[in-house]
Design an enzyme around this catalytic site. Structure first.
Site, short mmCIF file in Angstrom:
data_model
loop_
_atom_site.label_atom_id
_atom_site.label_comp_id
_atom_site.label_asym_id
_atom_site.label_seq_id
_atom_site.Cartn_x
_atom_site.Cartn_y
_atom_site.Cartn_z
N ARG A 137 0.86 -1.17 0.00
CA ARG A 137 0.00 0.00 0.00
C ARG A 137 0.90 1.23 0.00
NH1 ARG A 137 -2.14 -3.67 3.72
NH2 ARG A 137 -4.26 -4.37 3.26
N LYS A 162 -2.07 -2.75 7.62
CA LYS A 162 -3.50 -2.63 7.92
C LYS A 162 -3.92 -3.70 8.92
CE LYS A 162 -7.88 -1.88 5.53
NZ LYS A 162 -8.56 -1.84 4.21
N HIS A 268 -2.43 3.02 -5.16
CA HIS A 268 -3.05 1.70 -4.96
C HIS A 268 -3.17 0.92 -6.27
CE1 HIS A 268 -4.49 -0.32 -1.42
NE2 HIS A 268 -5.49 -0.84 -2.08
N ARG A 271 -0.61 -1.71 -6.55
CA ARG A 271 -0.91 -2.88 -5.71
C ARG A 271 -1.92 -3.79 -6.42
NH1 ARG A 271 -1.14 -4.82 -0.30
NH2 ARG A 271 -3.21 -5.38 0.45
N TYR A 303 -9.61 -9.89 -7.77
CA TYR A 303 -8.75 -9.68 -8.93
C TYR A 303 -9.04 -10.68 -10.05
CZ TYR A 303 -6.43 -6.63 -5.66
OH TYR A 303 -6.17 -5.64 -4.76
#
Length: 324
Positions: A137, A162, A268, A271, A303
């Site tokens: 991130r 996170k 992002h 990522r 994804y």
């Protein structure tokens, strides 16, 4: 008689005791203040479930906020009532929920990712290589410490990611030379700060108390430090912070224009591209989940769906071909 701290100061104190990030602190304080103002500056002790539901519903209906934004506001109020006021009133909240849009993440093709990186330069290019090559991130990349880079074991440690979780990801060969050269500059910068009476860096948790002078040790310095010294809003200490995430995103958007990429891109996006390209290359979804630090595999499944081929040593997508 010692005066009791104001409510928002109590909130800040409880947050800091739990070692939450300053971004979380600022966010929670902002939502709690907004909640109080929404109800005519009434004290939260005088309010309860009905007032929380009304506030959250207003965010969804009139404010039209995203589901994640509404959930952030709820978490702030939950923290207030549970940890500051010691009131258990938020067990069942029936507020109108903001609709969570079913959007696919912005993913760059391999050529677009490399083209975007090539359109960048200096420290921002190095950070972009880390983002795409390691799946970090944006905030995780700018917070990296020198100790987190392991050139020998070819890995990068992501600390306090996170959910306050640590994880390990790969260290792409195609970024190592650039990082080594960059660290020479960072070390000179740090040594100059020490000569001028600075050189201390923010340390998480109780490390600063546990290890005397660790905040000035080379290993704890940020890999991507800010160009200027600034005053820490929590401690009031003047020191060098890490590169600001907003500056990184600005550099990425500028590079996207240079590269002619007409997509809504942020840090992002690298990522998302990292995860998608690994799955396209046939890597196991559980392995990708672990590299991304996702708590649930369903988050990774956004994804693509691939056949499980078992865990394997993962090569970074940044290393598909030699780069300058």
């Amino acid at each position: 008689m010692k005066q009791k701290p104001k409510l928002l100061d109590q909130v800040r104190e409880k947050i800091r005791v739990r070692h939450y990030s300053i971004r979380t602190e600022e966010s929670y304080v902002r939502w709690i203040r907004r909640f109080i103002l929404f109800h005519g500056k009434r004290h939260p002790k005088e309010m309860g479930t009905a007032e929380v539901e009304a506030f959250l519903s207003d965010l969804a209906v009139r404010g039209k906020v995203a589901a994640s934004t509404q959930n952030q506001a709820f978490c702030a109020l939950l923290f207030l009532y549970k940890n500051v006021l010691n009131m258990d009133i938020l067990g069942e909240i029936n507020a109108l929920r903001a609709k969570r849009p079913l959007r696919r993440p912005t993913v760059l093709s391999f050529d677009e990712a490399i083209g975007l990186i090539d359109a960048m330069s200096g420290v921002f290019q190095l950070v972009a290589k880390i983002l795409y090559g390691c799946g970090l991130r944006g905030i995780e990349a700018v917070r990296l410490r020198v100790n987190d880079l392991d050139f020998g074991l070819n890995q990068i440690m992501v600390r306090d990611g996170k959910g306050q979780k640590d994880r390990v990801t790969m260290f792409p060969d195609n970024v190592k030379a650039g990082i080594r050269e960059h660290l020479k500059y960072v070390k000179r910068l740090h040594e100059n700060d020490l000569k001028n009476g600075f050189g201390a860096v923010y340390l998480p948790g109780a490390l600063a108390r546990k290890y005397k002078n660790a905040d000035k040790h080379w290993g704890w310095q940020y890999v991507f430090p800010s160009k200027t010294l600034s005053v820490d809003p929590r401690s009031g200490i003047k020191r060098r912070h890490h590169l600001h995430l907003a500056s990184l995103n600005s550099a990425i958007k500028k590079a996207a224009g240079i590269a002619g990429i007409n997509k809504n891109i942020s840090s992002h996006s690298f990522r998302h591209s990292f995860a998608t390209h690994l799955l396209e290359d046939g890597y196991d979804i559980r392995t990708v989940q672990e590299l991304l630090g996702h708590k649930d595999v369903s988050t990774t499944m956004i994804y693509t769906h691939v056949l499980n081929k078992g865990p394997k040593a993962v090569q970074s997508p940044l290393d598909r071909r030699p780069m300058d």
